[in-house]
Scaffold this active site. Structure first.
Site, short mmCIF file in Angstrom:
data_model
loop_
_atom_site.label_atom_id
_atom_site.label_comp_id
_atom_site.label_asym_id
_atom_site.label_seq_id
_atom_site.Cartn_x
_atom_site.Cartn_y
_atom_site.Cartn_z
N ASN A 192 39.31 69.89 37.24
CA ASN A 192 40.73 69.95 36.89
C ASN A 192 41.28 71.38 36.84
O ASN A 192 42.50 71.59 36.90
CB ASN A 192 40.99 69.28 35.54
CG ASN A 192 40.91 67.77 35.59
OD1 ASN A 192 40.63 67.12 34.59
ND2 ASN A 192 41.13 67.19 36.76
N ASP B 61 42.24 57.48 33.25
CA ASP B 61 42.86 57.74 34.55
C ASP B 61 44.20 57.01 34.68
O ASP B 61 44.37 55.91 34.14
CB ASP B 61 41.91 57.28 35.66
CG ASP B 61 42.29 57.85 37.02
OD1 ASP B 61 43.09 58.80 37.07
OD2 ASP B 61 41.78 57.34 38.03
N LEU C 65 32.55 57.14 38.96
CA LEU C 65 32.26 57.82 37.71
C LEU C 65 32.81 59.25 37.66
O LEU C 65 32.86 59.84 36.59
CB LEU C 65 30.76 57.83 37.44
CG LEU C 65 30.12 56.46 37.21
CD1 LEU C 65 28.63 56.61 36.90
CD2 LEU C 65 30.82 55.72 36.08
N ARG D 203 50.12 58.65 37.90
CA ARG D 203 50.69 57.51 38.63
C ARG D 203 51.60 56.68 37.73
O ARG D 203 52.60 56.12 38.20
CB ARG D 203 49.54 56.65 39.20
CG ARG D 203 48.91 57.27 40.45
CD ARG D 203 47.66 56.54 40.86
NE ARG D 203 46.57 56.79 39.92
CZ ARG D 203 45.54 55.98 39.75
NH1 ARG D 203 45.48 54.83 40.40
NH2 ARG D 203 44.58 56.29 38.89
#
Length: 251
Positions: free
Chosen positions: A68, A20, A193, A24
């Site tokens: 996604n 992840d 999770l 960002r």
């Protein structure tokens, strides 16, 4: 630093990672999200090599979830193109590593399916780390698919309901070919999770880090493994029972 502190006799057999923070990472640098995904792809290569060096047997990476598919079409297309570009046979053969895929792969573009199948076949006899990509994957999809398959077996008198156990469910999951993860790592600062390996992670040690995936390197992996080695895995037992089992194993 952490690499030198690791006990190589207690490295987890199976490490799963929720990668992840790509978007960002790019945003704080004023870049497009796709640039973050490109940087993250290089990290996949680096961490696979680090896993081989540590002797980790299975490395499962949450690469593309069923959720996604709801992202903007251009981002999904870019991710699929990037995936194809980075399925490099040479890297796996150089490291004697295997390649596997779990997930609802029928939803993937045909060219991606073919590339994955080719790499799985090409590396099946390698004996080092098995890198598993979770593509078009979610734990709820996996469990639902397993239950539907078992129901069909029962309907055809190929499976008796009374014979179904936890081990039976294990056999019908996508992950039946590997052990459950001992360590689950999530980068990027979130602490959940996100529908990843929910059945398999019943007793998995969880490790969360604020480091964005593109910045997650071998030292960060070693840090996570070192943290894991400092924990006491009880599996429902008391601390005293765990210590007693250890003493018997030493004897």
């Amino acid at each position: 630093m952490y690499k030198e502190l690791i006990d190589h006799n207690r490295v987890p057999r199976h490490v799963a990672i929720i990668m992840d923070g790509n978007g960002r990472w790019a945003k704080v640098r004023g870049m497009e999200r796709t640039m973050g995904h490109q940087a993250g792809a290089q990290t996949v290569h680096d961490i696979m090599e680090a896993a081989v060096n540590l002797g980790i047997e299975y490395l499962t990476l949450y690469t593309f979830s069923t959720e996604n598919w709801n992202r903007p079409a251009d981002e999904v297309a870019a991710l699929m193109t990037l995936l194809l570009k980075n399925l490099e046979e040479e890297l796996f053969m150089k490291k004697n590593a295997r390649f596997r895929v779990i997930g609802d792969t029928q939803r993937l573009p045909e060219v991606v399916q073919e590339a994955c199948s080719y790499l799985e076949e090409k590396t099946k006899n390698n004996t080092s780390t098995c890198m598993v990509l979770a593509l078009s994957y979610s734990a709820k999809w996996e469990i639902t698919h397993a239950l539907a398959t078992m129901a069909e077996k029962i309907k055809n008198n190929e499976l008796e309901p009374a014979d179904i156990s936890e081990h039976t469910v294990d056999e019908y999951l996508n992950t039946s070919f590997m052990p459950e993860p001992e360590l689950m790592i999530r980068t990027g600062g979130e602490k959940r999770l996100s529908n990843f390996l929910l059945w398999q992670c019943a007793y998995t040690e969880l490790y969360f880090t604020d480091v964005f995936w593109p910045d997650f390197d071998e030292e960060e992996l070693c840090k996570a493994v070192y943290d894991y080695q400092g924990r006491q895995r009880r599996f429902g037992k008391t601390g005293e029972q765990v210590e007693e089992v250890k003493k018997k194993e030493i004897r």
